[in-house]
Scaffold this active site. Structure first.
Site, PDB file in Angstrom:
ATOM      1  N   GLY A 120     -40.346 -21.716  32.584  1.00 49.83           N
ATOM      2  CA  GLY A 120     -39.169 -21.807  31.718  1.00 49.83           C
ATOM      3  C   GLY A 120     -37.901 -21.605  32.530  1.00 49.83           C
ATOM      4  O   GLY A 120     -36.942 -22.394  32.446  1.00 49.83           O
ATOM      5  N   HIS A 121     -37.891 -20.549  33.352  1.00 43.04           N
ATOM      6  CA  HIS A 121     -36.739 -20.324  34.234  1.00 43.04           C
ATOM      7  C   HIS A 121     -36.531 -21.527  35.164  1.00 43.04           C
ATOM      8  O   HIS A 121     -35.399 -21.962  35.395  1.00 43.04           O
ATOM      9  CB  HIS A 121     -36.968 -19.101  35.132  1.00 43.04           C
ATOM     10  CG  HIS A 121     -37.102 -17.797  34.409  1.00 43.04           C
ATOM     11  ND1 HIS A 121     -38.288 -17.090  34.385  1.00 43.04           N
ATOM     12  CD2 HIS A 121     -36.213 -17.059  33.705  1.00 43.04           C
ATOM     13  CE1 HIS A 121     -38.096 -15.961  33.710  1.00 43.04           C
ATOM     14  NE2 HIS A 121     -36.859 -15.919  33.284  1.00 43.04           N
TER      15      HIS A 121
HETATM   16  P1  AMP Z   1     -34.855 -13.781  31.143  1.00 44.83           P
HETATM   17  O1  AMP Z   1     -35.235 -13.667  32.582  1.00 44.83           O
HETATM   18  O2  AMP Z   1     -35.988 -13.553  30.193  1.00 44.83           O
HETATM   19  O3  AMP Z   1     -33.610 -12.995  30.797  1.00 44.83           O
HETATM   20  O4  AMP Z   1     -34.466 -15.296  30.917  1.00 44.83           O
HETATM   21  C1  AMP Z   1     -33.493 -15.932  31.714  1.00 44.83           C
HETATM   22  C2  AMP Z   1     -33.121 -17.254  31.088  1.00 44.83           C
HETATM   23  O5  AMP Z   1     -34.287 -18.080  31.000  1.00 44.83           O
HETATM   24  C3  AMP Z   1     -32.594 -17.105  29.640  1.00 44.83           C
HETATM   25  O6  AMP Z   1     -31.527 -18.022  29.438  1.00 44.83           O
HETATM   26  C4  AMP Z   1     -33.793 -17.461  28.819  1.00 44.83           C
HETATM   27  O7  AMP Z   1     -33.457 -17.975  27.538  1.00 44.83           O
HETATM   28  C5  AMP Z   1     -34.438 -18.540  29.672  1.00 44.83           C
HETATM   29  N1  AMP Z   1     -35.853 -18.664  29.334  1.00 44.83           N
HETATM   30  C6  AMP Z   1     -36.776 -17.665  29.258  1.00 44.83           C
HETATM   31  N2  AMP Z   1     -37.975 -18.151  28.856  1.00 44.83           N
HETATM   32  C7  AMP Z   1     -37.796 -19.486  28.667  1.00 44.83           C
HETATM   33  C8  AMP Z   1     -38.661 -20.554  28.250  1.00 44.83           C
HETATM   34  N3  AMP Z   1     -39.940 -20.338  27.941  1.00 44.83           N
HETATM   35  N4  AMP Z   1     -38.146 -21.804  28.181  1.00 44.83           N
HETATM   36  C9  AMP Z   1     -36.830 -22.025  28.482  1.00 44.83           C
HETATM   37  N5  AMP Z   1     -35.975 -21.071  28.883  1.00 44.83           N
HETATM   38  C10 AMP Z   1     -36.452 -19.820  28.973  1.00 44.83           C
END
Ligand code: AMP
Length: 285
Positions: free
Chosen positions: A39-40
């Protein structure tokens, strides 16, 4: 293999970006808390395609965790993250310590009312103020042309968009669709903390969202009926404790009773030790 350009201080990152800025190049930033998954990396790919330079930030921000939340157990693996970002051809990775971001207690914070206090803001008081404030700091540090956020954290994306409008940040916010595992579970760094049984149970969240979307797309206009059906589906999975389920206007996240415009379904649930969130948009016929 070239080691990725890593910076731990604000000065070092700014120096690294100075040349690009002077040459008028565009800079895309992807803020993360690390323990990277696909996702990231989808956000990174979008940023790579749309900007001259790409900066990824990795910072587990203590101010967005509540006192009883999982700051200390949040998964971390810096070496693996740096290797993934090297392979993804990012130009710079900003990995500040807490000291670099918060050398003194902040007197200035950003809170959005009511947007930051509703929905997940009710489950996690203070969370969105921590998010908005750290993202504002990262925007001032990186000064990006564009910033990339996942739709998975739909309320976070809405909060950031609103903050940028309200405070006139000169940055374009790009939302990226949720990347899922083959069985539908939204990818999350926290999924690694699910036991095999929890991991199986967690599938019910995306399944319930698909069920809700199918009802709406088949003409169901009563939000309460959709919520009731999804709640029944989730309740049938004993490993999952539903914390919140709302159907909201996609633009401002106000909760709707009649589904007569594009909506987003937002779900929060505890699965074993982990608070998972997921989301899906739907349009009435
Ligand atoms: P985090 O590290 O969880 O704070 O996420 C960092 C960024 O990645 C944020 O903008 C999240 O919304 C995005 N993100 C996390 N998981 C996903 C996913 N499965 N699909 C798309 N973007 C994601």
């Amino acid at each position: 293999m070239r080691p990725v350009d890593r910076h731990e201080t604000i000065d070092a990152l700014r120096t690294a970006l100075r040349e690009a800025r002077q040459a008028g190049q565009s800079v895309g930033v992807v803020p993360t808390m690390g323990y990277l998954h696909d996702g990231h990396l989808e956000l990174v790919r979008r940023a790579r395609a749309e900007n001259d330079r790409v900066v990824v930030t990795i910072f587990v921000n203590p101010t967005q965790f509540g006192p009883n939340e999982d700051f200390s157990t949040y998964p971390r693996d810096m070496e693996r993250d740096l290797a993934l970002l090297d392979a993804a051809k990012v130009d710079a990775v900003f990995t500040p310590g807490v000291e670099a971001m918060y050398p003194q207690p902040l007197q200035t914070t950003i809170s959005l009312k009511p947007l930051g206090d509703m929905l997940i803001g009710k489950v996690r008081p203070g969370h969105f103020s921590g998010v908005a404030t750290v993202v504002a700091k990262l925007f001032n540090i990186v000064q990006p042309t564009r910033a990339y956020f996942g739709e998975k954290d739909f309320q976070q994306l809405t909060v950031i968009r609103r903050m940028v409008q309200d405070l006139n940040f000169p940055v374009e916010i790009v939302g990226v669709p949720t990347v899922r595992e083959a069985d539908g579970l939204a990818m999350s760094s926290r999924n690694v903390r699910l036991s095999p049984d929890d991991r199986r149970a967690a599938r019910v969240l995306s399944a319930a969202l698909a069920e809700g979307a199918a009802m709406i797309e088949a003409g169901e206009g009563d939000a309460a009926r959709v919520v009731a059906q999804m709640t029944t589906t989730i309740a049938a999975e004993p490993g999952v404790a539903l914390r919140s389920l709302d159907i909201c206007d996609s633009r401002d996240l106000s909760v709707v009773e009649r589904i007569d415009r594009p909506v987003v379904m937002l779900v929060t649930a505890e699965v074993g030790p982990v608070l998972l969130i997921d989301q899906r948009e739907a349009r009435p016929v």
